[in-house]
Design an enzyme around this catalytic site. Structure first.
Site, PDB file in Angstrom:
ATOM      1  N   LYS A 146       0.822  -1.219   0.000  1.00 47.36           N
ATOM      2  CA  LYS A 146       0.000   0.000   0.000  1.00 47.36           C
ATOM      3  C   LYS A 146       0.856   1.269   0.000  1.00 47.36           C
ATOM      4  O   LYS A 146       0.625   2.193  -0.786  1.00 47.36           O
ATOM      5  CB  LYS A 146      -0.910   0.018   1.234  1.00 47.36           C
ATOM      6  CG  LYS A 146      -2.003  -1.012   1.251  1.00 47.36           C
ATOM      7  CD  LYS A 146      -2.930  -0.820   2.440  1.00 47.36           C
ATOM      8  CE  LYS A 146      -2.259  -1.101   3.764  1.00 47.36           C
ATOM      9  NZ  LYS A 146      -1.979  -2.533   3.978  1.00 47.36           N
ATOM     10  N   THR A 147       1.812   1.292   0.918  1.00 50.26           N
ATOM     11  CA  THR A 147       2.605   2.515   1.090  1.00 50.26           C
ATOM     12  C   THR A 147       3.450   2.813  -0.140  1.00 50.26           C
ATOM     13  O   THR A 147       3.486   3.957  -0.624  1.00 50.26           O
ATOM     14  CB  THR A 147       3.494   2.386   2.335  1.00 50.26           C
ATOM     15  OG1 THR A 147       2.659   2.217   3.483  1.00 50.26           O
ATOM     16  CG2 THR A 147       4.364   3.617   2.520  1.00 50.26           C
ATOM     17  N   GLU A 190      -3.707   5.806   1.388  1.00 55.24           N
ATOM     18  CA  GLU A 190      -3.890   4.389   1.661  1.00 55.24           C
ATOM     19  C   GLU A 190      -5.252   4.178   2.316  1.00 55.24           C
ATOM     20  O   GLU A 190      -5.762   5.065   2.998  1.00 55.24           O
ATOM     21  CB  GLU A 190      -2.793   3.879   2.604  1.00 55.24           C
ATOM     22  CG  GLU A 190      -1.396   4.022   2.062  1.00 55.24           C
ATOM     23  CD  GLU A 190      -0.335   3.554   3.045  1.00 55.24           C
ATOM     24  OE1 GLU A 190      -0.609   2.588   3.788  1.00 55.24           O
ATOM     25  OE2 GLU A 190       0.751   4.155   3.077  1.00 55.24           O
TER      26      GLU A 190
END
Length: 583
Positions: A146-147, A190
């Site tokens: 995600k990051t 996110e």
């Protein structure tokens, strides 16, 4: 599900005194302009500190509390934020709104005080969703990536001059931190699946990088996890206010990775039933509309040909290594193209992405020893970390792993044993980082180490048994008479000298990390030399880990520190110790 986890889940439902989803009729200013002070419980968290920054830039007074004072808190204090160390009822002051993170227990004294006073309470993601109102939202979810994917999206949007708002779960050099306020129409963030709070978002474009059975202290089973992801995707599009203040339905889209088994076999069939009209953009190496072909590794960098709907869009370059990052780049490219950014700008943005702090971050090199830190804390992430590191060609790889949370360690115990027994070199195991959790009986690093050693020993015997069977077969057929099998071979005399190679299938039980010739006359880090070392170590605290690294690491080695806690400090202290020897 444990009773305390069930209570926590119920709290996530019951504490929503204001329910916000982007596009509803209540703009953020109508809520926030009535609040004279916002208090954040757990303000030092990566997302909470970003929310505090967003609120400050809107001219709102912010206070907060946390158990420890970290760098994020110090930065907020420098901006005038009053932060209390520890949690007490009086910390709330005159706050009219309290925000808490999912790490905060249900019986937190400040939460209880807010309920008693009737103060508005909002969960972290609920507040973030509020801040995204009237923006075109791109939200990235998934168990892993995600990051990095959000950071790549930010790099692309900035390269294209889109000036987005960004909230990312790590520090990104391009925005000098974990958030930025922009003047454009897009908000990039996110969407955290760990506690179901991603359902607060109604993004224009939703990205799911992958799905694994993680956070099973919140979800009762895989079916519930997949169902939550389906509901998240079903909420794409939403509504948004036009200049004429009329509500207009937007078309939403979902970006999905077809290399992921759970997405292919569980999410897509469920999605087809619930959201048959949802626009899907799929990606992968040999699957999907968007594909990476002809991949080439160039040290820490990667290069690949990007193909969209069968048409080549040219050669794309990344300054970060690994197939997983190529997949992350495809996800970011798909979402950016959906937002109208052309392929040339996407290529330029990806080329300028230098990585996220704590995501395969090079901490330094001293005396020919390189230290890299990574946030990997899930077995799949650790496996990916090992395979990426092996490709870099270092003489040896020494791993320091810090398990994160007792519940995760318990539920994924066998997966951790399997992956860590395949470490591509010596392994140092620290105590479990609790992350606000209470210990679970029997769930300790010492017991984990015992099971890892047991698995390695079993793999060694399986290999010896296989060799015996082959020798007997040769004896019966008259082949290879006179061959010796008394010794299992170089490096196998002691079970601790055996490590299963990363990336091999379960059927291949073991591989030799270091033969006897390589062990002779070895020098450890140019500091000391000595007897042959064990391959796996329990180093409960930071000082012991650094001492062990000083003793066993030598020039040409790569040291990996891995985990979601404070394991990175071990790498930093080790580098500092090496520098002391040079001075």
């Amino acid at each position: 599900m444990a009773e305390k986890d069930r209570l926590k889940k119920d709290r996530l439902k019951n504490d929503k005194l204001i329910k916000v989803r982007p596009g509803k009729e209540q703009p953020e200013k109508k809520i926030l302009e009535k609040i004279n002070q916002v208090h954040l419980v757990g303000i030092g968290g990566i997302s909470m500190s970003a929310i505090a920054g967003f609120l400050l830039e809107r001219g709102i007074k912010v206070t907060g509390s946390d158990l420890k004072i970290n760098d994020k808190i110090k930065m907020l204090q420098n901006r005038g934020v009053e932060v209390f160390r520890g949690h007490r009822a009086e910390n709330l002051g005159e706050a009219g709104l309290l925000i808490y993170s999912s790490a905060i227990p249900a019986d937190n004294v400040e939460l209880e005080e807010a309920r008693r006073r009737g103060i508005i309470i909002m969960q972290r993601a609920e507040m973030l969703a509020l801040l995204t109102l009237n923006k075109r939202l791109v939200a990235v979810s998934g168990t892993h990536g995600k990051t990095t994917t959000t950071g790549m999206l930010a790099a692309i949007f900035l390269a294209a001059g889109r000036d987005p708002d960004v909230m990312v779960g790590g520090d990104l050099d391009l925005i000098q931190g974990n958030y930025r306020t922009g003047g454009g129409n897009y908000f990039l963030t996110e969407a955290d699946e760990s506690d179901g709070s991603l359902l607060y978002f109604s993004p224009e474009t939703a990205v799911i990088t992958n799905i694994e059975p993680e956070h099973m202290d919140y979800y009762q089973n895989e079916k519930e996890l997949v169902s939550t992801m389906v509901e998240f995707l079903a909420g794409t599009g939403g509504t948004n206010k036009t200049k004429k203040t009329k509500r207009k339905k937007r078309e939403g889209s979902a970006v999905l990775c077809l290399e992921d088994v759970m997405i292919r076999k569980q999410l897509l069939p469920a999605l087809g039933k619930k959201c048959p009209g949802l626009e899907l953009i799929t990606y992968g190496f040999g699957r999907g509309e968007l594909q990476a072909r002809n991949t080439v590794r160039e040290g820490y960098a990667s290069r690949f040909e990007l193909v969209f709907q069968g048409e080549s869009k040219g050669s794309f370059q990344l300054a970060v290594p690994g197939n997983h990052n190529i997949l992350n780049a495809l996800a970011a490219a798909a979402a950016a193209n959906r937002a109208g950014i052309n392929w040339e700008e996407i290529s330029r943005g990806l080329r300028g992405f230098s990585g996220i702090k704590r995501r395969f971050e090079i901490k330094g090199e001293v005396r020919g020893i390189t230290v890299i830190d990574d946030y990997a804390h899930h077995p799949t992430e650790i496996k990916t970390l090992f395979s990426t590191a092996v490709e870099l060609g270092y003489q040896r790889i020494v791993t320091v792993f810090q398990p994160h949370r007792y519940t995760r360690t318990e539920k994924l115990w066998q997966d951790f044993v399997r992956v860590l027994s395949r470490a591509p070199g010596p392994l140092l195991l620290t105590e479990i980082y609790p992350a606000h959790q209470e210990p679970i009986p029997g769930i300790t690093s010492s017991n984990l180490l015992t099971d890892i050693k047991r698995r390695i020993k079993k793999a060694k015997h399986q290999l010896i048994d296989r060799d015996d069977q082959q020798h007997c077969k040769r004896s019966r057929t008259g082949e290879g008479r006179g061959d010796e099998i008394d010794s299992p071979g170089p490096g196998l005399a002691n079970s601790e000298d055996l490590t299963v190679r990363s990336g091999e299938e379960e059927a291949d039980p073991a591989g030799v990390v270091e033969n006897e010739n390589a062990k002779s006359e070895r020098k450890t880090a140019g500091i000391s030399s000595g007897e042959k070392q064990e391959k796996i170590y329990l180093t409960p605290n930071r000082d012991e880990a650094v001492k062990k690294l000083v003793k066993i690491v030598k020039p040409g080695d790569l040291v990996l520190t891995a985990g979601a806690g404070d394991v990175y400090r071990i790498g930093e202290n080790f580098l500092a110790k090496l520098q002391e020897f040079d001075n």
